[in-house]
Design a protein around this motif. Sequence first.
Motif, PDB file in Angstrom:
ATOM      1  N   SER A  22       0.831  -1.204   0.000  1.00 60.28           N
ATOM      2  CA  SER A  22       0.000   0.000   0.000  1.00 60.28           C
ATOM      3  C   SER A  22       0.868   1.257   0.000  1.00 60.28           C
ATOM      4  N   ALA A  23       1.900   1.235   0.829  1.00 58.77           N
ATOM      5  CA  ALA A  23       2.752   2.421   0.969  1.00 58.77           C
ATOM      6  C   ALA A  23       3.584   2.665  -0.289  1.00 58.77           C
ATOM      7  N   ILE A  24       4.134   1.592  -0.844  1.00 58.39           N
ATOM      8  CA  ILE A  24       5.006   1.734  -2.009  1.00 58.39           C
ATOM      9  C   ILE A  24       4.150   1.860  -3.256  1.00 58.39           C
ATOM     10  N   GLY A  25       4.222   3.003  -3.910  1.00 55.59           N
ATOM     11  CA  GLY A  25       3.384   3.208  -5.085  1.00 55.59           C
ATOM     12  C   GLY A  25       3.994   4.227  -6.023  1.00 55.59           C
ATOM     13  N   LEU A  26       3.128   4.795  -6.848  1.00 57.23           N
ATOM     14  CA  LEU A  26       3.603   5.808  -7.797  1.00 57.23           C
ATOM     15  C   LEU A  26       4.343   6.934  -7.079  1.00 57.23           C
ATOM     16  N   GLY A  27       3.892   7.245  -5.871  1.00 55.78           N
ATOM     17  CA  GLY A  27       4.525   8.318  -5.085  1.00 55.78           C
ATOM     18  C   GLY A  27       6.011   8.071  -4.881  1.00 55.78           C
ATOM     19  N   ASN A  28       6.383   6.817  -4.613  1.00 56.45           N
ATOM     20  CA  ASN A  28       7.804   6.517  -4.381  1.00 56.45           C
ATOM     21  C   ASN A  28       8.618   6.682  -5.649  1.00 56.45           C
ATOM     22  N   TYR A 104      -8.527   8.651  -9.516  1.00 56.09           N
ATOM     23  CA  TYR A 104      -7.535   9.143 -10.495  1.00 56.09           C
ATOM     24  C   TYR A 104      -6.264   8.291 -10.520  1.00 56.09           C
ATOM     25  N   TYR A 105      -5.969   7.647  -9.388  1.00 56.25           N
ATOM     26  CA  TYR A 105      -4.802   6.762  -9.333  1.00 56.25           C
ATOM     27  C   TYR A 105      -4.945   5.658 -10.385  1.00 56.25           C
ATOM     28  N   SER A 106      -6.174   5.199 -10.543  1.00 53.25           N
ATOM     29  CA  SER A 106      -6.451   4.150 -11.507  1.00 53.25           C
ATOM     30  C   SER A 106      -6.241   4.639 -12.947  1.00 53.25           C
ATOM     31  N   PHE A 225       3.123  11.462   4.479  1.00 54.01           N
ATOM     32  CA  PHE A 225       1.708  11.120   4.675  1.00 54.01           C
ATOM     33  C   PHE A 225       1.129  10.415   3.453  1.00 54.01           C
ATOM     34  N   PHE A 226       1.466  10.923   2.267  1.00 51.70           N
ATOM     35  CA  PHE A 226       0.940  10.296   1.054  1.00 51.70           C
ATOM     36  C   PHE A 226       1.497   8.887   0.899  1.00 51.70           C
ATOM     37  N   SER A 227       2.784   8.758   1.176  1.00 51.54           N
ATOM     38  CA  SER A 227       3.412   7.459   0.978  1.00 51.54           C
ATOM     39  C   SER A 227       2.879   6.417   1.966  1.00 51.54           C
ATOM     40  N   PHE A 228       2.770   6.795   3.232  1.00 51.03           N
ATOM     41  CA  PHE A 228       2.248   5.839   4.220  1.00 51.03           C
ATOM     42  C   PHE A 228       0.741   5.657   4.090  1.00 51.03           C
TER      43      PHE A 228
HETATM   44  N1  PHE Z   1       1.191   5.351  -0.974  1.00 58.17           N
HETATM   45  C1  PHE Z   1       0.827   5.234  -2.346  1.00 58.17           C
HETATM   46  C2  PHE Z   1       1.916   5.834  -3.224  1.00 58.17           C
HETATM   47  O1  PHE Z   1       2.954   6.221  -2.752  1.00 58.17           O
HETATM   48  C3  PHE Z   1      -0.495   5.869  -2.675  1.00 58.17           C
HETATM   49  C4  PHE Z   1      -1.533   5.758  -1.643  1.00 58.17           C
HETATM   50  C5  PHE Z   1      -2.046   6.890  -1.067  1.00 58.17           C
HETATM   51  C6  PHE Z   1      -1.961   4.519  -1.189  1.00 58.17           C
HETATM   52  C7  PHE Z   1      -2.974   6.833  -0.056  1.00 58.17           C
HETATM   53  C8  PHE Z   1      -2.875   4.431  -0.161  1.00 58.17           C
HETATM   54  C9  PHE Z   1      -3.381   5.583   0.405  1.00 58.17           C
HETATM   55  O2  PHE Z   1       1.769   5.900  -4.420  1.00 58.17           O
END
Ligand code: PHE
Length: 448
Positions: A22-28, A104-106, A225-228
């Motif tokens: 969940s934490a590791i995503g596009l944001g990282n 929008y993430y999708s 915050f976004f990443s976690f």
């Molecule tokens: N953490 C994810 C990212 O870094 C995105 C995300 C945000 C997931 C909020 C869950 C809740 O891309």
Amino acid sequence: MAPQSTERWGSRLGFVLATAGSAIGLGNIWRFPSMAAANGGGGFVLIYVLIILLVGVPAMMAELALGRRGHSNPVDAFGDAQPGGRWQWAGVLAMVASGLILSYYSVVGGWVLAYLTRSLRGGLAGLDAVGLAAVFDAQVSEPGAAVWWHAVFMLLTFAVVAGGVKDGIERWSKVLMPGLVVLLLVLLLRVLTLEGAMAGAIWFLTPRWADVTWPVVIQATGQVFFSFGLGMGVLITYGSYLNRSEDIPRAAVYVAAADTGVALTAGLIVIPALFAFGLPVQGGPGLLFVTMPGLLARMPLGAVATFLFFLMVATAALTSSVSLLEVVVAVAGQRLRWPRLRTAAAAAAVLLVLGIPSALAQTERGWQIAGRDFLSAVDSLTSDLLLPVGGLLTILFVGWVWGAGPALAELRTGSRGFRTAPLWVFSVRLVIPAALGVILVTRLLGLG
Ligand code: PHE
């Protein structure tokens, strides 16, 4: 008392991998590297790690504990800990924010899937920056393609969530997360052996303290915050599937370490690659869809590297979107007492429709809100406003309403000695609310 969830994780490893997923995503991959590079390199990284330790990890523990307390979804987690109060609206806010982010993430996840198939067919090979920019333009401006790939990504997210906590989310995380690590390491090796790459790695990690200003610290906190996924109900939901024998403080440290490790590794792939090819450091979609494929294609084994890169990004995005959908499914399923399959299908369908304006954002007919395209506007509304508000409400609730004492007792259950407990209480009651207050005020005043 609201109905409790009876679903549980199968193992600690599975829980940690799902939460890290969940934490590791596009944001990282697209936000952290460019943020670090632009804002002080190694100095930013140090500040970021400090914020992770002082704010991120304690807040993560707080949300996991709140979820496990009554094994309830984010809305009822608040309602059960403080019956009769209005706090469950904090849970509703978190759920709405999760749904909006997923909408929008999708869409972006869909672009990644489109690029994955394109790279498989060799459709990105031999293109220069202009050619790649044209491909990206066509991808996002053609309404049919944008909506189609958004739907495919949402369908994949649905398929994982429909499988359930243990047999869907956990099982897939156990496959996808180790895969992600392998892909990252392969790409890291490939990039760092390019000529001139080491200079980029050193530049990335060298502290430039003059660049670390107050707004940078605020941005770094927002990124943590976004990443976690704090304040979005994700950690409350994943915490609700935990057994009382699980050591939450320890698990939180593992997740934080994995998330930070991947962010840093992504930085060590992206920045040195830019250096090796003498390109400027910039972030955003251009980095992911134009610059990176351009770079990767120019390397020996470039076509393979490009494919592996998009496979890695798709993996990271999918395990994040799954957690966002699970928040909505947990609330709706327990409230409506619907079976999981039906809840997941309904939630995914609603969010699919809600995401269509974001999918069409870059097309000719795309809607504009306050001078921004629709996708960026929803991103900004959720990341800049709903996320800090949700985070603040959640942490105030744990620290002062449910109370630091009972919360600490929950954290101690299953934990073998939680030695930093006094620090945790201090952080949850004072440091985190103060940090979020500052973020909110600066955001609302338009200063950061
Ligand atoms: N953490 C994810 C990212 O870094 C995105 C995300 C945000 C997931 C909020 C869950 C809740 O891309």
